[in-house]
Design a protein around this motif. Structure first.
Motif, short mmCIF file in Angstrom:
data_model
loop_
_atom_site.label_atom_id
_atom_site.label_comp_id
_atom_site.label_asym_id
_atom_site.label_seq_id
_atom_site.Cartn_x
_atom_site.Cartn_y
_atom_site.Cartn_z
N MET A 1 6.00 26.83 27.85
CA MET A 1 4.69 27.59 27.59
C MET A 1 3.60 26.18 27.06
O MET A 1 3.93 25.74 26.88
CB MET A 1 4.63 28.14 26.47
CG MET A 1 5.01 29.39 26.72
SD MET A 1 5.42 30.77 25.17
CE MET A 1 6.55 32.05 25.82
N ASN A 2 2.21 26.26 28.00
CA ASN A 2 1.00 25.43 27.33
C ASN A 2 -0.09 25.72 26.89
O ASN A 2 -1.35 25.53 26.76
CB ASN A 2 0.71 25.20 28.63
CG ASN A 2 1.67 23.85 29.42
OD1 ASN A 2 2.51 23.15 29.46
ND2 ASN A 2 1.72 24.26 30.98
N ASN A 65 10.41 28.41 20.61
CA ASN A 65 9.80 29.32 21.94
C ASN A 65 11.18 30.38 22.00
O ASN A 65 12.00 29.85 21.99
CB ASN A 65 9.43 28.62 23.05
CG ASN A 65 7.77 27.87 23.13
OD1 ASN A 65 6.89 28.38 22.99
ND2 ASN A 65 7.97 27.08 23.88
N ASP A 67 14.26 30.94 23.64
CA ASP A 67 14.84 31.14 24.73
C ASP A 67 16.16 31.87 24.38
O ASP A 67 16.97 31.89 23.71
CB ASP A 67 15.30 29.27 24.15
CG ASP A 67 16.36 28.12 25.22
OD1 ASP A 67 17.51 28.17 25.07
OD2 ASP A 67 15.55 27.16 25.49
N TYR A 72 17.93 26.11 18.68
CA TYR A 72 18.03 25.59 18.40
C TYR A 72 17.91 25.00 17.11
O TYR A 72 16.65 25.54 16.41
CB TYR A 72 17.24 24.51 19.15
CG TYR A 72 17.34 23.76 20.62
CD1 TYR A 72 17.72 22.97 20.79
CD2 TYR A 72 16.89 25.38 22.01
CE1 TYR A 72 17.81 22.94 22.21
CE2 TYR A 72 17.13 25.06 23.09
CZ TYR A 72 17.98 23.54 23.24
OH TYR A 72 18.03 23.40 24.81
N GLN A 80 11.61 13.81 22.90
CA GLN A 80 11.87 14.20 24.27
C GLN A 80 12.03 15.91 24.69
O GLN A 80 10.81 16.21 25.55
CB GLN A 80 12.93 13.82 25.21
CG GLN A 80 12.63 12.12 24.85
CD GLN A 80 13.08 11.34 23.91
OE1 GLN A 80 13.98 11.72 23.00
NE2 GLN A 80 12.50 10.76 23.66
N ASN A 81 12.65 16.54 23.82
CA ASN A 81 12.24 18.09 24.66
C ASN A 81 11.22 18.88 23.66
O ASN A 81 11.55 20.38 23.48
CB ASN A 81 14.07 18.53 24.19
CG ASN A 81 14.00 18.39 22.26
OD1 ASN A 81 13.32 18.24 21.93
ND2 ASN A 81 15.80 18.79 22.27
N GLU A 83 8.26 19.48 23.25
CA GLU A 83 6.93 20.01 23.92
C GLU A 83 7.95 21.01 24.10
O GLU A 83 6.92 22.28 24.36
CB GLU A 83 7.01 19.06 24.47
CG GLU A 83 5.06 19.73 25.58
CD GLU A 83 4.59 19.25 26.08
OE1 GLU A 83 3.36 19.67 26.39
OE2 GLU A 83 4.49 17.51 26.22
N GLU A 84 8.85 21.09 25.04
CA GLU A 84 9.37 22.43 25.85
C GLU A 84 9.86 23.65 24.47
O GLU A 84 9.71 24.52 25.14
CB GLU A 84 10.76 21.78 26.86
CG GLU A 84 11.65 23.26 27.27
CD GLU A 84 12.33 22.32 27.66
OE1 GLU A 84 13.30 23.08 28.60
OE2 GLU A 84 12.86 21.13 27.71
N LEU A 85 10.08 23.13 23.55
CA LEU A 85 10.76 23.87 22.38
C LEU A 85 9.87 24.20 21.65
O LEU A 85 10.25 25.84 21.40
CB LEU A 85 12.02 23.44 21.88
CG LEU A 85 13.27 22.82 22.78
CD1 LEU A 85 14.40 22.24 21.31
CD2 LEU A 85 13.86 23.89 23.56
N TYR A 114 10.45 35.13 18.70
CA TYR A 114 10.43 33.75 18.60
C TYR A 114 10.65 33.04 17.42
O TYR A 114 11.07 34.38 16.15
CB TYR A 114 8.61 33.87 18.03
CG TYR A 114 7.82 33.80 19.58
CD1 TYR A 114 7.24 32.34 20.41
CD2 TYR A 114 8.00 34.92 20.14
CE1 TYR A 114 6.90 32.14 21.12
CE2 TYR A 114 7.17 34.93 21.31
CZ TYR A 114 6.49 33.57 21.61
OH TYR A 114 5.63 33.37 23.13
#
Length: 566
Positions: A1-2, A65, A67, A72, A80-81, A83-85, A114
């Motif tokens: 998501m952005n 987010n 998943d 996690y 590294q991850n 922004e995605e999580l 969430y």
């Protein structure tokens, strides 16, 4: 998501700092957050307690987010991850041991589960104790779900839409699973033409429908009833503001039959509480019960009440004999019995003669004249109200005492015709008898035994006897409600009554019972005294059996003999 940029975001580097915080496990703290979402204003509030030891420390909230593949932990997040999580990161300071986070939900976001995780500087504890998941949906999704509820035309449609996870209703319960259509129909009846505007309104009325169906089906529990009135902020009159199990049982026997309002429910609970109070009353207690509950009974509004109202106190006790030997299920049953009693009652033992003139033994103490009763239906005046039981043939030695005490209202049978003389007597039952027989009642007395419920019938008796030092508990905390009284404990209580009432008896230092060594030291003097006064006997073969339970017949005969020494 952005969508991260639409919220207050702490730099992702802050996330990585969490994993390097100094670990200090504090056993009494729990960081498990509570998440509250009000879809009406779109505000999400996250709260928790770190403990006052951490006042001024920094608290960090991370929301992950949804998943489908994995959950996690904080330690799994890397630069590294991240922004995605990560959906959002917020920070605040612990004040008064509490932490509070608030942010606005974006209604354009997709629904999902969430995951919320909290960490406090210098305090990291078990992962399970700092994490919680919360299902969120957009306003448009919620409005769509509410629309389906509002548009439902049948109970089947309503039941289907009630199971929408967005509504978070109690649809996973066993009761709902077996009564889903019944609850859906009840909800439709309650709803009528109302159009729900938000989830809170749906949830509140669903809970009402669920609760009313519990009552309708005879599945009421004390916890459910108390929770209902607490949720409604309803304050009930003192006389039925607590709910002993006997009231709940009575409610389940007499199902509510389609309640649809708070007023109806309150009235129903009041009615059943009143019935329980009547059933638990002795013939003298019933006089005050009828006065206390008259606003519910409506007894004084009956034309027949004038007959009862004019009676003397003693005649009211006689009048109540037939009413206290029954177990009523409803107020209507009691009122019918009351009306019938006024048509046949003959006060003060007067026997109507031919033509309705009163004659026989004594004169009436009230101005009420009984209706004509054929002499063939009347026994001798002195035997007219004598209570007899059909199961006393094998306890002839106690028959006179049992019938005398029953006639005086000191005891009652287990049914209208049975006394159950060989059933063991409970501690509280025995205490009630001695308080009644020796006039030891004290309405102001209190006791703090953990197993003595103030709302129960036995409380005033135990409190009065305990205040006088006649009875103690089986421990400092418990009286022993529901436990049978032993033969030696009964002797101890009887001996204390002798001391309070100044009943004199010779003390025999030599106990001749074969099992005298089984009598506890604290009971020795009591057993000696009662044995010397011929108040107690053995069980045969010169055995006293001090540790065994005392039967109802044994208890009555001992008190009866004790009373004769006054």
């Amino acid at each position: 998501m952005n969508n991260i940029s639409k919220f207050t975001i702490i730099t992702l580097a802050a996330v990585l700092v969490i994993s390097s915080l100094t670990v200090s496990v504090f056993g009494n703290s729990s960081l498990k957050p509570e998440v509250d979402y009000d879809p009406n204003d779109g505000i999400v509030t996250v709260t928790g307690n770190a403990g006052s030891e951490y006042n001024g420390k920094k608290a960090t909230l991370i929301v992950l987010n949804p998943d489908d593949e994995a959950e996690y932990t904080l330690e799994d997040i890397t630069e590294q991850n991240a922004e995605e999580l990560i959906f959002i990161v917020l920070q605040t300071v612990v004040e008064d041991g509490q932490f509070v986070f608030r942010y606005n939900w974006n209604e354009n976001l997709a629904g999902g589960e969430y995951i919320y995780k909290v960490a406090v500087e210098d305090l990291i504890i078990d992962e399970a104790e700092r994490s919680i998941s919360k299902y969120f949906a957009s306003i448009s999704q919620i409005n769509e779900a509410i629309g389906h509820i509002n548009a439902a035309k049948t109970k089947e449609e309503m039941a289907l839409h009630l199971e929408n996870p967005l509504l978070s209703l109690a649809t996973s319960s066993e009761f709902y699973a077996s009564n889903r259509l019944l609850i859906a129909k009840k909800l439709m009846d309650l709803k009528g033409d109302i159009q729900f505007e938000n989830i809170s309104a749906v949830s509140a009325m669903f809970n009402d429908a669920y609760f009313y169906c519990l009552a309708d089906e005879g599945r009421m529990t004390k916890e459910a009833l108390e929770a209902y009135f607490e949720r409604k902020s309803i304050n009930l009159p003192e006389e039925y503001s607590s709910y002993p199990d006997s009231v709940i049982d009575k409610i389940n026997i007499n199902k509510t039959k389609n309640l649809l309002s708070d007023d109806e429910l309150i009235r129903f609970v009041a009615n059943q509480t009143t019935v329980v109070a009547i059933n638990k009353s002795g013939r003298e207690e019933l006089i005050s019960v009828l006065q206390a509950y008259d606003d519910i009974l409506g007894l004084s509004q009956l034309s027949e009440y004038s007959v009862y109202d004019k009676l003397s106190h003693d005649d009211k006790i006689l009048f109540n004999i037939d009413l206290t030997n029954k177990d009523f299920n409803t107020i209507q049953e009691f009122l019918e019995a009351f009306k019938k009693r006024t048509k046949t009652f003959n006060p003060s033992g007067n026997i109507p003669g031919p033509g309705g003139e009163t004659g026989g033994k004594g004169t009436a103490s009230s101005s009420y004249k009984a209706a004509y009763i054929d002499n063939s239906d009347i026994e001798k005046a002195e035997d007219r109200y004598k209570i007899t039981f059909s199961d006393l043939s094998d306890v002839q030695w106690a028959k006179e005492a049992i019938e005398d005490f029953a006639d005086k209202g000191y005891i009652s049978g287990t049914s209208e015709k049975e006394f159950s003389p060989n059933v063991e007597i409970k501690r509280e039952e025995f205490v009630k008898i001695i308080v009644n027989v020796f006039d030891l009642a004290d309405e102001e007395a209190e006791c703090d035994f953990s197993d003595c419920d103030k709302s129960m019938w036995y409380y005033s008796y135990v409190a009065a006897a305990n205040k006088l030092g006649i009875v103690n508990g089986i421990s400092e905390q418990e009286f022993g409600i529901g436990a049978p009284i032993t033969r030696q404990d009964l002797c101890v209580i009887a001996h204390r009554i002798m001391q309070i009432k100044n009943i004199r008896a010779e003390l025999d230092d030599s106990i001749e019972f074969e099992d005298a060594d089984e009598i506890s030291e604290y009971a020795l003097d009591s057993v000696r005294t009662l044995s010397a006064a011929n108040i107690i006997n053995g069980k045969g073969n010169n055995i006293f059996d001090p540790q065994s339970s005392c039967t109802r017949a044994e208890a009555v005969i001992i008190i009866y003999r004790l009373l004769q020494h006054l």
